[in-house]
Design a protein around this motif. Structure first.
Motif, PDB file in Angstrom:
ATOM      1  N   ARG A   1      -7.043  16.930   3.833  1.00 20.61           N
ATOM      2  CA  ARG A   1      -5.793  16.977   3.081  1.00 20.61           C
ATOM      3  C   ARG A   1      -4.735  16.039   3.635  1.00 20.61           C
ATOM      4  NH1 ARG A   1      -4.954  23.308   1.597  1.00 20.61           N
ATOM      5  NH2 ARG A   1      -7.135  23.947   1.628  1.00 20.61           N
ATOM      6  N   THR A   2      -4.855  15.674   4.901  1.00 24.81           N
ATOM      7  CA  THR A   2      -3.806  14.898   5.563  1.00 24.81           C
ATOM      8  C   THR A   2      -4.402  13.692   6.284  1.00 24.81           C
ATOM      9  OG1 THR A   2      -3.969  16.104   7.655  1.00 24.81           O
ATOM     10  CG2 THR A   2      -2.513  17.038   5.958  1.00 24.81           C
ATOM     11  N   VAL A   3      -3.524  12.770   6.671  1.00 27.29           N
ATOM     12  CA  VAL A   3      -3.966  11.604   7.441  1.00 27.29           C
ATOM     13  C   VAL A   3      -4.521  12.047   8.789  1.00 27.29           C
ATOM     14  CG1 VAL A   3      -3.187   9.484   8.558  1.00 27.29           C
ATOM     15  CG2 VAL A   3      -2.346  10.074   6.275  1.00 27.29           C
ATOM     16  N   THR A   4      -3.880  13.035   9.405  1.00 29.62           N
ATOM     17  CA  THR A   4      -4.394  13.566  10.670  1.00 29.62           C
ATOM     18  C   THR A   4      -5.805  14.103  10.487  1.00 29.62           C
ATOM     19  OG1 THR A   4      -2.177  14.170  11.451  1.00 29.62           O
ATOM     20  CG2 THR A   4      -4.038  15.322  12.454  1.00 29.62           C
ATOM     21  N   GLY A   5      -6.011  14.856   9.416  1.00 30.86           N
ATOM     22  CA  GLY A   5      -7.343  15.382   9.144  1.00 30.86           C
ATOM     23  C   GLY A   5      -8.352  14.293   8.862  1.00 30.86           C
ATOM     24  N   PHE A   6      -7.920  13.216   8.233  1.00 25.14           N
ATOM     25  CA  PHE A   6      -8.811  12.095   7.932  1.00 25.14           C
ATOM     26  C   PHE A   6      -9.385  11.503   9.215  1.00 25.14           C
ATOM     27  CE2 PHE A   6      -9.635   7.584   7.172  1.00 25.14           C
ATOM     28  CZ  PHE A   6     -10.359   7.597   5.983  1.00 25.14           C
ATOM     29  N   PHE A   7      -8.520  11.230  10.181  1.00 27.93           N
ATOM     30  CA  PHE A   7      -9.000  10.598  11.411  1.00 27.93           C
ATOM     31  C   PHE A   7      -9.742  11.580  12.323  1.00 27.93           C
ATOM     32  CE2 PHE A   7      -5.696   7.452  10.258  1.00 27.93           C
ATOM     33  CZ  PHE A   7      -6.519   6.330  10.232  1.00 27.93           C
ATOM     34  N   THR A   8      -9.365  12.849  12.290  1.00 22.90           N
ATOM     35  CA  THR A   8     -10.111  13.850  13.055  1.00 22.90           C
ATOM     36  C   THR A   8     -11.541  13.948  12.541  1.00 22.90           C
ATOM     37  OG1 THR A   8      -8.099  15.132  13.490  1.00 22.90           O
ATOM     38  CG2 THR A   8     -10.197  16.271  13.755  1.00 22.90           C
ATOM     39  N   ALA A   9     -11.690  14.020  11.216  1.00 22.13           N
ATOM     40  CA  ALA A   9     -13.023  14.096  10.623  1.00 22.13           C
ATOM     41  C   ALA A   9     -13.797  12.796  10.826  1.00 22.13           C
ATOM     42  CB  ALA A   9     -12.906  14.419   9.133  1.00 22.13           C
TER      43      ALA A   9
ATOM     44  N   ILE B   1     -18.545  -4.654  12.465  1.00 20.84           N
ATOM     45  CA  ILE B   1     -17.460  -4.093  13.272  1.00 20.84           C
ATOM     46  C   ILE B   1     -17.838  -4.143  14.746  1.00 20.84           C
ATOM     47  CG2 ILE B   1     -16.387  -2.587  11.556  1.00 20.84           C
ATOM     48  CD1 ILE B   1     -18.160  -0.335  12.453  1.00 20.84           C
ATOM     49  N   SER B   2     -16.897  -4.526  15.577  1.00 16.53           N
ATOM     50  CA  SER B   2     -17.121  -4.588  17.018  1.00 16.53           C
ATOM     51  C   SER B   2     -16.841  -3.234  17.649  1.00 16.53           C
ATOM     52  CB  SER B   2     -16.209  -5.641  17.639  1.00 16.53           C
ATOM     53  OG  SER B   2     -14.845  -5.238  17.526  1.00 16.53           O
ATOM     54  N   VAL B   3     -17.164  -3.098  18.940  1.00 21.59           N
ATOM     55  CA  VAL B   3     -16.868  -1.863  19.659  1.00 21.59           C
ATOM     56  C   VAL B   3     -15.359  -1.612  19.676  1.00 21.59           C
ATOM     57  CG1 VAL B   3     -17.027  -0.667  21.866  1.00 21.59           C
ATOM     58  CG2 VAL B   3     -18.935  -2.074  21.084  1.00 21.59           C
ATOM     59  N   GLY B   4     -14.603  -2.682  19.890  1.00 17.65           N
ATOM     60  CA  GLY B   4     -13.153  -2.542  19.897  1.00 17.65           C
ATOM     61  C   GLY B   4     -12.607  -2.096  18.550  1.00 17.65           C
ATOM     62  N   THR B   5     -13.217  -2.593  17.476  1.00 16.03           N
ATOM     63  CA  THR B   5     -12.779  -2.203  16.136  1.00 16.03           C
ATOM     64  C   THR B   5     -13.052  -0.731  15.887  1.00 16.03           C
ATOM     65  OG1 THR B   5     -13.165  -4.431  15.279  1.00 16.03           O
ATOM     66  CG2 THR B   5     -13.069  -2.639  13.675  1.00 16.03           C
ATOM     67  N   VAL B   6     -14.210  -0.261  16.340  1.00 13.13           N
ATOM     68  CA  VAL B   6     -14.533   1.162  16.211  1.00 13.13           C
ATOM     69  C   VAL B   6     -13.496   2.002  16.939  1.00 13.13           C
ATOM     70  CG1 VAL B   6     -16.201   2.982  16.757  1.00 13.13           C
ATOM     71  CG2 VAL B   6     -17.007   0.759  15.941  1.00 13.13           C
ATOM     72  N   SER B   7     -13.175   1.616  18.165  1.00 16.92           N
ATOM     73  CA  SER B   7     -12.208   2.357  18.959  1.00 16.92           C
ATOM     74  C   SER B   7     -10.836   2.365  18.302  1.00 16.92           C
ATOM     75  CB  SER B   7     -12.113   1.749  20.364  1.00 16.92           C
ATOM     76  OG  SER B   7     -11.144   2.419  21.136  1.00 16.92           O
ATOM     77  N   ARG B   8     -10.414   1.216  17.813  1.00 17.92           N
ATOM     78  CA  ARG B   8      -9.089   1.135  17.179  1.00 17.92           C
ATOM     79  C   ARG B   8      -9.049   1.966  15.892  1.00 17.92           C
ATOM     80  NH1 ARG B   8      -9.598  -4.163  19.112  1.00 17.92           N
ATOM     81  NH2 ARG B   8     -10.475  -4.898  17.126  1.00 17.92           N
TER      82      ARG B   8
ATOM     83  N   LEU C   1     -10.705   4.718  15.221  1.00 19.83           N
ATOM     84  CA  LEU C   1     -10.682   6.152  15.509  1.00 19.83           C
ATOM     85  C   LEU C   1      -9.407   6.591  16.209  1.00 19.83           C
ATOM     86  CD1 LEU C   1     -14.381   6.727  16.633  1.00 19.83           C
ATOM     87  CD2 LEU C   1     -13.369   6.901  14.353  1.00 19.83           C
ATOM     88  N   ASN C   2      -8.612   5.643  16.662  1.00 19.57           N
ATOM     89  CA  ASN C   2      -7.372   5.994  17.364  1.00 19.57           C
ATOM     90  C   ASN C   2      -6.121   5.608  16.581  1.00 19.57           C
ATOM     91  OD1 ASN C   2      -8.036   7.054  20.263  1.00 19.57           O
ATOM     92  ND2 ASN C   2      -9.449   5.340  19.947  1.00 19.57           N
ATOM     93  N   ARG C   3      -6.297   5.302  15.301  1.00 12.74           N
ATOM     94  CA  ARG C   3      -5.158   4.982  14.450  1.00 12.74           C
ATOM     95  C   ARG C   3      -4.374   6.241  14.098  1.00 12.74           C
ATOM     96  NH1 ARG C   3      -5.428  -0.010  11.290  1.00 12.74           N
ATOM     97  NH2 ARG C   3      -3.947   1.050   9.925  1.00 12.74           N
ATOM     98  N   SER C   4      -3.142   6.049  13.719  1.00 11.16           N
ATOM     99  CA  SER C   4      -2.337   7.152  13.196  1.00 11.16           C
ATOM    100  C   SER C   4      -1.912   6.883  11.759  1.00 11.16           C
ATOM    101  CB  SER C   4      -1.093   7.369  14.064  1.00 11.16           C
ATOM    102  OG  SER C   4      -0.299   6.193  14.118  1.00 11.16           O
TER     103      SER C   4
END
Length: 384
Positions: A269-277, A300-307, A309-312
């Motif tokens: 339902r939310t952006v927070t939920g999007f990145f958590t899932a 996608i690079s390893v750095g791209t994956v990390s970025r 999953l850590n977006r807000s």
């Protein structure tokens, strides 16, 4: 079907009394609150943002607790969790009263009637699902308020409610001397933190209740009671990390992924939920970030994956998220559902930004700053 609440649209209020003026001290309750708050915010459970968990420790008056619950009830649109640990007493009408620091036997006006909290959930809550956990003596009395058989009980039939009580209506709960936690909450923490070997992929309340009950029964401790209304037992308090697949998904993205319990994008339902899932997808896949990058065929690079999953904030384009999901092995049909959620959230975010007073003035709304108070905002600080 079991469902993990969206952490961005869910709230938890954890209430506990460890220090009493007229009743026996319960020092383990303070540990209960800290450990449960950490767990609900951590990767082994719901991953709630810290600002969504209110800890009310040693409340000076009933209105302090009711106010905290009412505030959370007005914010939560997915799931609201209310937890109490401390002494439980029985009033002259055989109703449960939650003991506060100043509570005295025979003076029930000094406690907090459980019915007050029930009324808040019935009248003031916007949440679709409610979870009430009572770790106190005689907490089973509250079950009658959630059950069938009387008009008043029918009024309590809030969709998706689940009440978990540490003891039956005629039994005392247990706080072993010298133990870090009370018996019931200790078993609950252990179940959520360690998982249930051979259990379901998601630790829904039905599975948690069964496991905690069997654990406490085997130890000779008071056994908990529960009452489920409608789909309440299907609310999950975390993923069962004891049941995660032992091997990664097949090498070919989009291939047979077996019975993996992928996060359901339809519950977001939310952006927070999007990145958590989104982060949970990699956990279920059994892949490292390096492996996800390698399986993306250079997209996608390893750095791209990390970025990612850590977006807000949501990505402006869909391609990176799509490549990530495909590399993790998410079926194509679910990727389409993920894209629909991304589009909806972007539209909602754009609408909210346009309607925000801060959009014109360039400043942050006062309410947002206030909501960033520390997790202990409702706690009575030691030494004050």
């Amino acid at each position: 079907m079991s469902v993990l609440p969206d952490p961005g649209a869910s709230r938890a209020v954890l209430v506990g009394t460890s220090r009493y003026e007229h009743l026996e001290q319960l020092p383990a309750v303070s540990n209960n609150l800290l450990a449960l708050a950490d767990l609900l915010c951590g990767p082994l459970s719901l991953q709630l943002p810290a600002r969504h968990v209110s800890v009310v420790e040693d409340p000076v008056a009933a209105h302090t607790v009711v106010g905290a619950v009412r505030a959370a009830a007005g914010e939560a649109t997915d799931t609201l969790i209310v937890y109490f640990a401390g002494h439980g007493l029985v009033d002259a009408q055989d109703q449960l009263s939650l003991a506060l620091p100043h509570t005295e036997f025979g003076r029930m006006e000094t406690g907090l009637p459980y019915d007050w909290l029930r009324q808040v959930l019935l009248m003031d809550s916007r949440a679709e699902r409610h979870v009430v956990i009572l770790d106190c003596c005689y907490s089973g009395l509250a079950l009658g308020r959630m059950g069938a058989g009387s008009p008043l009980a029918d009024q309590a039939a809030v969709e998706g409610s689940f009440l978990l009580a540490a003891a039956a209506e005629t039994r005392t709960a247990l706080a072993p001397v010298g133990q870090t936690y009370t018996a019931f909450t200790g078993a609950l923490l252990d179940t959520l933190g360690r998982g249930i070997p051979g259990g379901p992929a998601l630790l829904d309340l039905a599975a948690v209740y069964r496991h905690v009950r069997l654990t406490l029964e085997a130890r000779g401790h008071p056994v908990p009671q529960a009452r489920d209304r409608n789909s309440g037992a299907q609310v999950a308090l975390g993923r069962n990390h004891a049941a995660l697949p032992a091997v990664p998904v097949p090498t070919a993205p989009g291939g047979d992924t077996g019975e993996r319990s992928w996060p359901d994008p339809r519950s977001i339902r939310t952006v927070t939920g999007f990145f958590t899932a989104l982060a949970d997808v990699r956990v279920v896949s059994g892949l490292t970030q390096q492996a996800v990058s390698e399986r993306s065929a250079g997209r996608i690079s390893v750095g791209t994956v990390s970025r990612l999953l850590n977006r807000s904030t949501l990505p402006a384009t869909w391609s990176t998220t799509s490549a990530y999901l495909a590399a993790c092995g998410v079926p194509d049909g679910q990727i389409t559902q993920w894209q629909a959620v991304w589009q909806r959230l972007r539209a909602d975010t754009s609408s909210a930004r346009a309607a925000s007073p801060a959009a014109a003035g360039g400043g942050e709304p006062e309410r947002t700053r206030a909501w960033q108070e520390p997790l202990s905002v409702f706690r009575r600080g030691r030494g004050h």
